[in-house]
Design a protein around this motif. Sequence first.
Motif, short mmCIF file in Angstrom:
data_model
loop_
_atom_site.label_atom_id
_atom_site.label_comp_id
_atom_site.label_asym_id
_atom_site.label_seq_id
_atom_site.Cartn_x
_atom_site.Cartn_y
_atom_site.Cartn_z
N THR A 142 0.84 -1.20 0.00
CA THR A 142 0.00 0.00 0.00
C THR A 142 0.87 1.24 0.00
O THR A 142 0.61 2.20 -0.74
CB THR A 142 -0.93 0.01 1.23
OG1 THR A 142 -1.74 -1.16 1.22
CG2 THR A 142 -1.81 1.25 1.23
N TRP A 153 0.41 3.54 -3.27
CA TRP A 153 -0.22 4.84 -3.01
C TRP A 153 0.61 5.97 -3.62
O TRP A 153 0.07 6.99 -4.04
CB TRP A 153 -0.39 5.05 -1.51
CG TRP A 153 -1.20 6.25 -1.15
CD1 TRP A 153 -0.75 7.47 -0.75
CD2 TRP A 153 -2.63 6.35 -1.15
NE1 TRP A 153 -1.79 8.32 -0.50
CE2 TRP A 153 -2.96 7.66 -0.73
CE3 TRP A 153 -3.67 5.46 -1.45
CZ2 TRP A 153 -4.30 8.10 -0.62
CZ3 TRP A 153 -4.98 5.90 -1.33
CH2 TRP A 153 -5.28 7.20 -0.92
N TYR A 208 -8.16 3.76 -6.42
CA TYR A 208 -7.08 3.65 -7.38
C TYR A 208 -7.61 3.74 -8.81
O TYR A 208 -8.65 3.17 -9.14
CB TYR A 208 -6.36 2.30 -7.22
CG TYR A 208 -5.49 2.19 -5.99
CD1 TYR A 208 -4.73 3.26 -5.54
CD2 TYR A 208 -5.40 0.99 -5.29
CE1 TYR A 208 -3.92 3.14 -4.42
CE2 TYR A 208 -4.59 0.87 -4.17
CZ TYR A 208 -3.85 1.95 -3.74
OH TYR A 208 -3.05 1.82 -2.64
N ARG A 220 -0.07 6.43 -7.81
CA ARG A 220 -1.46 6.45 -8.20
C ARG A 220 -1.68 7.01 -9.60
O ARG A 220 -2.73 6.79 -10.20
CB ARG A 220 -2.28 7.25 -7.18
CG ARG A 220 -2.56 6.50 -5.89
CD ARG A 220 -3.20 7.39 -4.87
NE ARG A 220 -2.29 8.43 -4.40
CZ ARG A 220 -2.64 9.47 -3.67
NH1 ARG A 220 -3.91 9.63 -3.34
NH2 ARG A 220 -1.74 10.34 -3.26
N PRO A 259 -2.92 5.15 4.43
CA PRO A 259 -3.77 5.91 3.51
C PRO A 259 -5.25 5.56 3.57
O PRO A 259 -6.10 6.34 3.10
CB PRO A 259 -3.20 5.56 2.13
CG PRO A 259 -1.84 5.02 2.37
CD PRO A 259 -1.91 4.37 3.71
#
Length: 271
Positions: free
Chosen positions: A103, A107, A142, A110, A251
């Motif tokens: 993640t 993140w 996403y 993106r 996140p």
Amino acid sequence: MTSTPDDPATELPGAPPVVDLATWQAARDELLVREKAHTRQGDALAAARRRLPMTEVDATVEVVGPEGPVPFLDLFQGRRELVVYQHMWYDGAPHQGQCEGCTDAVWHMRDAVYLNARGVSFAVLTTGSWDEVAAYTAFMGYTQPWYSVRGLDAPIGGAMGHLACFLRDGGRAFLTYSTIGRGIEPANGSFGLLDLTPYGRGEAWEDRPEGRPAIGSVREGYPGEGGQPCWYWRTDADGTASWGGASRPTPQWTRPGVTPEKTLGRSGDCS
């Protein structure tokens, strides 16, 4: 409650010494010489990567995305080059139980508009079943392409956690580079910024001036001893670093309607 680095009531010991501007500039100029040498060494390593051989992969092998099974070649979206991140997956785990390290990486990736402008496509591959992956990516918001490579062999499937580069030549595809562990750090801009700060990443492995502690600590769970790598990758709802049962990859607390849950829902190792 465990104090966090952004708590104004907490004074961090070991702050840098205070000097006048001229003294600071002299020290900064001295370090700049080393930084430029480091940059040139990085350029030399990048040049060596560009000279690596490549190995052919099966461009016709099918991966599963929002439109169903598609050949791996489609991930290039007509471009010559492709970068993929291979996201680890816990089968059957709820969103909060998915890999916090992956993640952290994804993140930061993106949006690939600059890669696309340079002629490079980007996609995320994972061993999760497509139904689980689709629900997860919708929750995370996403928009980059995701595909399930469940049951496929390396280097397209297999062990996850890699960042890999591929080159297309007509209907053929080739693996040109792959890395794992700290090798994926270039994808995470936060690491580079933290490395510019006096307290760095707050992790125990870092070389620090005498008297300057590793600031990392968590409320609950691994890595509870404090200062381990990744200590701030999971947090509780109040923003306190925690790896307890109600924590989430950091996140996820930005997602609409998210609430604390009582379990990570993990069983077995991620793949």
